[in-house]
Design an enzyme around this catalytic site. Sequence first.
Site, PDB file in Angstrom:
ATOM      1  N   LYS A  41      45.893  53.488  54.579  1.00  0.00           N
ATOM      2  CA  LYS A  41      47.245  53.002  54.892  1.00  0.00           C
ATOM      3  C   LYS A  41      48.354  53.994  54.514  1.00  0.00           C
ATOM      4  O   LYS A  41      49.438  53.959  55.083  1.00  0.00           O
ATOM      5  CB  LYS A  41      47.513  51.657  54.204  1.00  0.00           C
ATOM      6  CG  LYS A  41      46.773  50.499  54.849  1.00  0.00           C
ATOM      7  CD  LYS A  41      47.173  49.169  54.231  1.00  0.00           C
ATOM      8  CE  LYS A  41      46.347  48.044  54.827  1.00  0.00           C
ATOM      9  NZ  LYS A  41      46.731  46.725  54.323  1.00  0.00           N
TER      10      LYS A  41
ATOM     11  N   ASP B  79      52.015  43.778  57.419  1.00  0.00           N
ATOM     12  CA  ASP B  79      51.525  42.971  56.287  1.00  0.00           C
ATOM     13  C   ASP B  79      52.676  42.193  55.625  1.00  0.00           C
ATOM     14  O   ASP B  79      52.545  40.999  55.344  1.00  0.00           O
ATOM     15  CB  ASP B  79      50.886  43.872  55.213  1.00  0.00           C
ATOM     16  CG  ASP B  79      49.486  44.332  55.583  1.00  0.00           C
ATOM     17  OD1 ASP B  79      48.780  43.600  56.310  1.00  0.00           O
ATOM     18  OD2 ASP B  79      49.097  45.431  55.150  1.00  0.00           O
TER      19      ASP B  79
HETATM   20  P1  NAP Z   1      45.402  47.585  45.559  1.00  0.00           P
HETATM   21  O1  NAP Z   1      46.489  48.425  46.122  1.00  0.00           O
HETATM   22  O2  NAP Z   1      44.158  48.229  45.075  1.00  0.00           O
HETATM   23  O3  NAP Z   1      46.050  46.731  44.336  1.00  0.00           O
HETATM   24  C1  NAP Z   1      45.260  45.897  43.535  1.00  0.00           C
HETATM   25  C2  NAP Z   1      46.122  45.183  42.483  1.00  0.00           C
HETATM   26  O4  NAP Z   1      45.265  44.280  41.782  1.00  0.00           O
HETATM   27  C3  NAP Z   1      46.747  46.081  41.440  1.00  0.00           C
HETATM   28  O5  NAP Z   1      47.957  45.533  41.027  1.00  0.00           O
HETATM   29  C4  NAP Z   1      45.713  46.056  40.302  1.00  0.00           C
HETATM   30  O6  NAP Z   1      46.263  46.240  39.015  1.00  0.00           O
HETATM   31  C5  NAP Z   1      45.244  44.620  40.400  1.00  0.00           C
HETATM   32  N1  NAP Z   1      43.863  44.505  39.897  1.00  0.00           N
HETATM   33  C6  NAP Z   1      42.745  45.001  40.482  1.00  0.00           C
HETATM   34  N2  NAP Z   1      41.664  44.702  39.748  1.00  0.00           N
HETATM   35  C7  NAP Z   1      42.121  44.027  38.656  1.00  0.00           C
HETATM   36  C8  NAP Z   1      41.487  43.457  37.507  1.00  0.00           C
HETATM   37  N3  NAP Z   1      40.155  43.506  37.325  1.00  0.00           N
HETATM   38  N4  NAP Z   1      42.271  42.801  36.621  1.00  0.00           N
HETATM   39  C9  NAP Z   1      43.606  42.717  36.779  1.00  0.00           C
HETATM   40  N5  NAP Z   1      44.270  43.259  37.842  1.00  0.00           N
HETATM   41  C10 NAP Z   1      43.531  43.902  38.761  1.00  0.00           C
HETATM   42  O7  NAP Z   1      44.912  46.488  46.602  1.00  0.00           O
HETATM   43  P2  NAP Z   1      45.770  45.829  47.809  1.00  0.00           P
HETATM   44  O8  NAP Z   1      45.655  46.662  49.028  1.00  0.00           O
HETATM   45  O9  NAP Z   1      47.115  45.485  47.288  1.00  0.00           O
HETATM   46  O10 NAP Z   1      44.914  44.500  48.101  1.00  0.00           O
HETATM   47  C11 NAP Z   1      44.816  43.474  47.135  1.00  0.00           C
HETATM   48  C12 NAP Z   1      44.137  42.234  47.707  1.00  0.00           C
HETATM   49  O11 NAP Z   1      44.901  41.710  48.777  1.00  0.00           O
HETATM   50  C13 NAP Z   1      42.729  42.475  48.273  1.00  0.00           C
HETATM   51  O12 NAP Z   1      41.932  41.395  47.845  1.00  0.00           O
HETATM   52  C14 NAP Z   1      42.928  42.407  49.769  1.00  0.00           C
HETATM   53  O13 NAP Z   1      41.770  41.931  50.433  1.00  0.00           O
HETATM   54  C15 NAP Z   1      44.058  41.400  49.872  1.00  0.00           C
HETATM   55  N6  NAP Z   1      44.854  41.552  51.121  1.00  0.00           N
HETATM   56  C16 NAP Z   1      44.941  40.485  51.953  1.00  0.00           C
HETATM   57  C17 NAP Z   1      45.691  40.599  53.110  1.00  0.00           C
HETATM   58  C18 NAP Z   1      45.779  39.418  54.056  1.00  0.00           C
HETATM   59  O14 NAP Z   1      46.150  39.639  55.218  1.00  0.00           O
HETATM   60  N7  NAP Z   1      45.520  38.216  53.617  1.00  0.00           N
HETATM   61  C19 NAP Z   1      46.373  41.785  53.420  1.00  0.00           C
HETATM   62  C20 NAP Z   1      46.279  42.864  52.520  1.00  0.00           C
HETATM   63  C21 NAP Z   1      45.505  42.742  51.366  1.00  0.00           C
HETATM   64  P3  NAP Z   1      46.507  47.708  38.375  1.00  0.00           P
HETATM   65  O15 NAP Z   1      47.791  48.210  38.969  1.00  0.00           O
HETATM   66  O16 NAP Z   1      46.571  47.475  36.926  1.00  0.00           O
HETATM   67  O17 NAP Z   1      45.311  48.546  38.791  1.00  0.00           O
END
Ligand code: NAP
Length: 278
Positions: A70, A106
């Site tokens: 992305k 998004d």
């Molecule tokens: P990302 O950029 O990797 O961000 C992940 C976030 O979660 C960060 O804030 C991270 O914290 C936190 N995190 C990850 N593992 C953790 C843990 N074990 N304990 C506490 N905090 C944790 O991911 P993203 O792209 O934002 O996506 C996140 C989620 O949204 C995914 O599950 C994805 O499938 C979902 N999503 C859904 C849609 C939809 O259309 N419904 C669209 C986009 C994404 P740190 O900063 O501390 O690492």
Amino acid sequence: MYDKHLSKYAVIGDPIMQSMSPDIHNACFEQMGIDAEYEAVHVRKDDLEQKVKALIEAGCKGFNVTIPHKLDIINLLDEIDPFAEAIGAVNTVIVEGSKLKGYNTDGPGFYQSLLEIHPLNLKESNILVIGAGGAARAIVKAFLLNGIEQVTITNRTVEKAVELLEGDNGQALPLEEAAARLDRYDIAINTTPIGMVQNINETPISLNNLESHTVLVDIIYNPLMTKFLKAGLEKGCTVQNGVPMFIHQAALSFELWTGRKPDLSLMKRTVEQKLGGK
Ligand code: NAP
């Protein structure tokens, strides 16, 4: 490889085979009598430029972009929509000849999904965003764009929450502090992956102080019902899973490519059937 009369669309990412985007887009093409096909294309980080070139050469008219591309896709674009530029991430590309224009659906997709369950007084609502990654960034920017400036962001790495706020807007809190005052929020949104299969029995924040007036939104859609949402239902909260965000972002991409609005209920049914019901 391609039928020249068939319009070609795709989603690129790694991993990608679990993606439900082909199911929902193809269902809508079929229902609307649009002669088009949408496929999932596995693209590793190092192959991005080469695979995007191959898609253009094959006559692809547009594609979605998911993890981990992305941000990197921006370097390959000829033009970027100002909202996508502000987010710093692109999930939708329109191909015009050999030119690429990038968008982010998004954030607006999430905002539209929230309006389905909380249509009034968003500006007066106390909103808690849990997580500060890519999805949180798109969501917080969409709030800002709609005049909602005072959101609280809580994250494991609190510095990332501070960065997301851009100055005076809202508040950044450690997870424990946000959990301690959970009863103050009207809406709490999980944007972390906590609750997916890898950690299905966890919640992103302690829910001891959850009260029934708080609307809980989880942007995870697999599983359809995370532990976070189950706990909310047990407390009597209104809850929403990630399916509405997913289908709204997809519908906005579909509209950018075809100029037509797809049937959201068909998209929703398609996702829920594939994931085994509600
Ligand atoms: P990302 O950029 O990797 O961000 C992940 C976030 O979660 C960060 O804030 C991270 O914290 C936190 N995190 C990850 N593992 C953790 C843990 N074990 N304990 C506490 N905090 C944790 O991911 P993203 O792209 O934002 O996506 C996140 C989620 O949204 C995914 O599950 C994805 O499938 C979902 N999503 C859904 C849609 C939809 O259309 N419904 C669209 C986009 C994404 P740190 O900063 O501390 O690492």
